[in-house]
Design a protein around this motif. Structure first.
Motif, mmCIF file in Angstrom:
data_model
loop_
_atom_site.group_PDB
_atom_site.id
_atom_site.type_symbol
_atom_site.label_atom_id
_atom_site.label_comp_id
_atom_site.label_asym_id
_atom_site.label_seq_id
_atom_site.Cartn_x
_atom_site.Cartn_y
_atom_site.Cartn_z
ATOM 1 N N PHE A 1 -11.212 75.674 116.252
ATOM 2 C CA PHE A 1 -11.710 76.314 117.617
ATOM 3 C C PHE A 1 -10.883 77.768 117.845
ATOM 4 N N THR A 2 -11.529 78.458 118.387
ATOM 5 C CA THR A 2 -10.803 79.815 119.003
ATOM 6 C C THR A 2 -11.373 80.055 120.187
ATOM 7 N N VAL A 3 -10.732 81.154 121.030
ATOM 8 C CA VAL A 3 -11.337 81.725 122.155
ATOM 9 C C VAL A 3 -11.323 83.042 122.313
ATOM 10 N N LYS A 4 -12.579 83.541 122.842
ATOM 11 C CA LYS A 4 -12.970 84.808 122.719
ATOM 12 C C LYS A 4 -11.999 85.678 123.620
ATOM 13 N N PHE A 5 -11.713 86.892 123.400
ATOM 14 C CA PHE A 5 -10.694 87.780 124.174
ATOM 15 C C PHE A 5 -9.410 86.982 124.348
ATOM 16 N N LEU A 6 -8.938 86.085 123.439
ATOM 17 C CA LEU A 6 -7.666 85.540 123.805
ATOM 18 C C LEU A 6 -6.608 85.974 122.713
ATOM 19 N N GLY A 7 -5.768 86.845 123.215
ATOM 20 C CA GLY A 7 -4.659 87.410 122.174
ATOM 21 C C GLY A 7 -3.893 88.496 122.744
ATOM 22 N N ASN A 8 -2.870 88.858 121.981
ATOM 23 C CA ASN A 8 -2.212 90.104 122.364
ATOM 24 C C ASN A 8 -1.999 91.096 121.453
ATOM 25 N N VAL A 9 -1.981 91.041 120.096
ATOM 26 C CA VAL A 9 -1.766 91.916 119.265
ATOM 27 C C VAL A 9 -2.975 92.280 118.602
ATOM 28 N N VAL A 10 -3.647 93.767 118.906
ATOM 29 C CA VAL A 10 -4.786 94.055 118.205
ATOM 30 C C VAL A 10 -4.803 94.120 116.638
ATOM 31 N N GLY A 11 -5.576 93.513 116.021
ATOM 32 C CA GLY A 11 -5.467 93.226 114.435
ATOM 33 C C GLY A 11 -4.382 92.199 113.971
ATOM 34 N N GLY A 12 -4.125 91.498 115.016
ATOM 35 C CA GLY A 12 -3.169 90.299 114.621
ATOM 36 C C GLY A 12 -3.935 89.048 114.131
ATOM 37 N N ARG A 13 -3.082 87.958 114.019
ATOM 38 C CA ARG A 13 -3.610 86.559 113.944
ATOM 39 C C ARG A 13 -4.603 86.157 115.141
ATOM 40 N N PRO A 14 -5.616 85.807 114.852
ATOM 41 C CA PRO A 14 -6.356 85.315 116.171
ATOM 42 C C PRO A 14 -5.816 83.821 116.436
ATOM 43 N N THR A 15 -6.204 83.557 117.737
ATOM 44 C CA THR A 15 -5.549 82.276 118.338
ATOM 45 C C THR A 15 -6.488 81.092 117.710
ATOM 46 N N GLU A 16 -5.979 80.229 117.163
ATOM 47 C CA GLU A 16 -6.950 79.084 116.526
ATOM 48 C C GLU A 16 -6.065 77.877 116.646
ATOM 49 N N TYR A 17 -6.964 76.921 116.794
ATOM 50 C CA TYR A 17 -6.383 75.538 117.071
ATOM 51 C C TYR A 17 -7.307 74.719 116.263
ATOM 52 N N LEU A 18 -6.701 73.422 115.663
ATOM 53 C CA LEU A 18 -7.615 72.658 115.060
ATOM 54 C C LEU A 18 -7.482 71.185 115.892
ATOM 55 N N ASN A 19 -8.584 70.986 116.273
ATOM 56 C CA ASN A 19 -9.083 69.737 117.085
ATOM 57 C C ASN A 19 -9.081 68.555 116.276
ATOM 58 N N VAL A 20 -7.990 67.618 116.616
ATOM 59 C CA VAL A 20 -7.701 66.397 116.011
ATOM 60 C C VAL A 20 -7.531 64.946 117.062
ATOM 61 N N LEU B 1 -15.029 79.687 121.671
ATOM 62 C CA LEU B 1 -15.087 79.017 123.029
ATOM 63 C C LEU B 1 -14.962 80.294 124.118
ATOM 64 N N GLU B 2 -15.589 80.137 125.258
ATOM 65 C CA GLU B 2 -15.798 81.167 126.181
ATOM 66 C C GLU B 2 -14.590 81.499 126.659
ATOM 67 N N PRO B 3 -14.076 82.938 127.119
ATOM 68 C CA PRO B 3 -12.780 83.279 127.580
ATOM 69 C C PRO B 3 -12.133 82.437 128.555
ATOM 70 N N TRP B 4 -13.119 81.631 129.462
ATOM 71 C CA TRP B 4 -12.657 81.002 130.764
ATOM 72 C C TRP B 4 -12.550 79.487 130.559
ATOM 73 N N ASP B 5 -12.729 79.021 129.276
ATOM 74 C CA ASP B 5 -12.582 77.671 128.582
ATOM 75 C C ASP B 5 -10.993 77.383 128.982
ATOM 76 N N PRO B 6 -10.858 75.869 129.421
ATOM 77 C CA PRO B 6 -9.758 75.572 129.489
ATOM 78 C C PRO B 6 -8.620 75.668 128.466
ATOM 79 N N MET B 7 -9.150 75.870 127.149
ATOM 80 C CA MET B 7 -8.342 75.923 126.035
ATOM 81 C C MET B 7 -7.927 77.124 125.791
ATOM 82 N N GLY B 8 -8.326 78.170 126.489
ATOM 83 C CA GLY B 8 -8.025 79.501 126.692
ATOM 84 C C GLY B 8 -6.719 79.623 127.597
ATOM 85 N N SER B 9 -6.234 78.569 128.047
ATOM 86 C CA SER B 9 -5.071 78.759 129.119
ATOM 87 C C SER B 9 -3.821 79.104 128.471
ATOM 88 N N LEU B 10 -2.949 79.743 129.258
ATOM 89 C CA LEU B 10 -1.546 80.235 128.723
ATOM 90 C C LEU B 10 -0.388 79.625 129.264
#
Length: 453
Positions: free
Chosen positions: A286-305, A443-452
């Protein structure tokens, strides 16, 4: 008390309803006793299970070497502190140093703030035609300078900027208490968003907008230097090791320092999450739209297990001698002074006559829980059969709470409120890792998995 009928609307509370509530309360002396206690002291003190608190024991069957606890002070940098703390022991071993070495959290904070500002403005340029008042635009405006972060955001900063010792870029008043700095930079970023969108409506070209944005980023850099100091591009490094031998490494870039004295291959780490909500399949990325800090960097990605996959991976990493970064909902069933996270720590049912009964999935779906804090596992207590009963936790709230700043978490608490761990891929089953070969579900930006954290 006299009760007067004020409404006949369906669902309105009637005088009979109120008399029933009052009678139910007055007829049970336990509720009156609870009222007498809680109106004079905190409910957590009243509800504390003293027998449970007395049984706190800080011994663990697997217990890694530890450094003195760090302190993020009045900032939301737990994710940085936790991530940098996973590197400390390795750097000390390479340099043969005594415990206590720290990396500069302020250095990472500077670049995170700058990159987040740039990321925010790029998101504004990508959504110029989004109408004011839309859920997405409102969400983007909520916290352009949030202190928090996720593991992949930390990886982006390390890969681009490296690390430096704390002595090279020490803490400042604003790094230890980020509120005023973040408030001013946030104010300016919202203003920049307003101006960019206004220029777009007036017909400005993409080139004009990017030139305008460049001027804004110059201002942000200036503000961050004023608050945090200038980050070094190169520095002199020397030290005396624990055998009293002097070493001089000469001039190093932060990237060279990381490669030489840390050297962890961050591409071999994976962030595992436990998200049991319906439709959020296990062994799926899973990933979350608009969640990140470095443009062109590694996307935020989770493996759900499955939960047991997370636990076994964390245990294997600890047994291999490496600590584990993790994220959780720290405020639930927590006694900060004792440094304990335990579902049985408070008898709220004795105070209120009721207790929360939502599942982990239900809490996520209904806004009752999400990841709020990042810390580090440095130990685990295993039974003779290899099952965990409690976990040793390195926090970043100073050396005051808990066991000199270290907390403990029961395994049942882990089940309910731990959401993610970062481990080496070689501790994760192959059938789970294969999910990373497919494109992640967005996932949408406001999904709880997008929390910081």
């Amino acid at each position: 008390m006299d009760l007067v009928q004020t409404s006949s609307s369906a669902g309105a509370l009637s005088p009979d309803d109120l008399r029933g509530f009052q009678s139910a309360f007055d007829n049970d002396p336990a509720y009156r006793a609870a009222m007498n206690a809680v109106t004079t002291t905190t409910v957590t003190q009243v509800a504390l299970n003293r027998r449970k608190a007395a049984l706190v024991n800080h011994s663990f069957s697997v217990h890694l070497p530890e450094n003195p606890a760090t302190s993020q002070k009045s900032s939301g940098r737990c994710w940085m502190f936790a991530a940098l703390n996973t590197f400390r022991t390795k750097a000390q071993q390479v340099m043969n140093m005594e415990a206590g070495f720290e990396f500069s959290q302020n250095y990472i904070l500077f670049w995170d703030k700058l990159e987040k500002a740039n990321y925010f403005l790029e998101n504004i340029l990508a959504t110029l035609d989004e109408p004011e008042g839309s859920r997405l635009l409102d969400w983007l405006m909520v916290a352009p300078q949030n202190d928090g972060g996720q593991w992949d955001m930390f990886v982006n900063l390390i890969q681009k900027y490296g690390v430096v010792p704390k002595s090279v870029m020490p803490e400042t008043e604003s790094s230890s208490s980020t509120g005023r700095m973040a408030d001013f930079v946030t104010t300016k970023l919202r203003e920049y968003a307003c101006r960019l969108r206004g220029a777009h409506r007036s017909g400005a070209s993409e080139g004009d907008l990017r030139e305008q944005k460049q001027g804004y980023m110059t201002e942000v850099y200036r503000m961050l230097c004023i608050h945090l100091g200038e980050p070094p591009s190169r520095f002199q490094w020397q030290w005396r090791d624990k055998d009293r031998v002097f070493h001089r490494a000469g001039a190093l870039t932060p990237q060279e320092f990381y490669a030489k004295y840390v050297g962890v291959d961050l591409s071999e780490m994976v962030c595992l999450i436990h998200d049991p909500r319906p439709g959020h399949d296990f062994n799926r990325a899973f990933t979350v739209k608009f969640l990140g800090n470095v443009v062109g960097g590694r996307p935020t990605e989770y493996l759900n297990v499955e939960l047991d996959v997370i636990k076994q991976a964390a245990i294997k990493q600890l047994q291999a001698g490496d600590s584990v970064w993790f994220g959780c909902d720290v405020g639930k069933h927590l006694h900060k002074d004792l440094g304990v996270m335990d579902l049985d720590l408070y008898d709220f049912d004795l105070v209120y006559g009721t207790t929360p009964a939502m599942s982990k999935a239900e809490r996520l779906m209904y806004g009752q829980s999400l990841m709020t804090h990042a810390m580090v596992f440095t130990g685990v207590d295993l039974s003779d059969e290899g099952r965990p009963s409690k976990w040793r936790v390195e926090n970043s709230w100073s050396a005051e709470p808990g066991d000199k700043g270290f907390f403990q978490m029961t395994d049942r608490w882990f089940d309910e409120y731990t959401y993610e761990v970062v481990v080496s891929k070689n501790h994760v089953p192959g059938d789970s890792l294969r999910a990373l070969e497919a494109a992640p579900v967005e996932l949408e930006p406001w999904d709880p998995m997008g929390s910081l954290a």
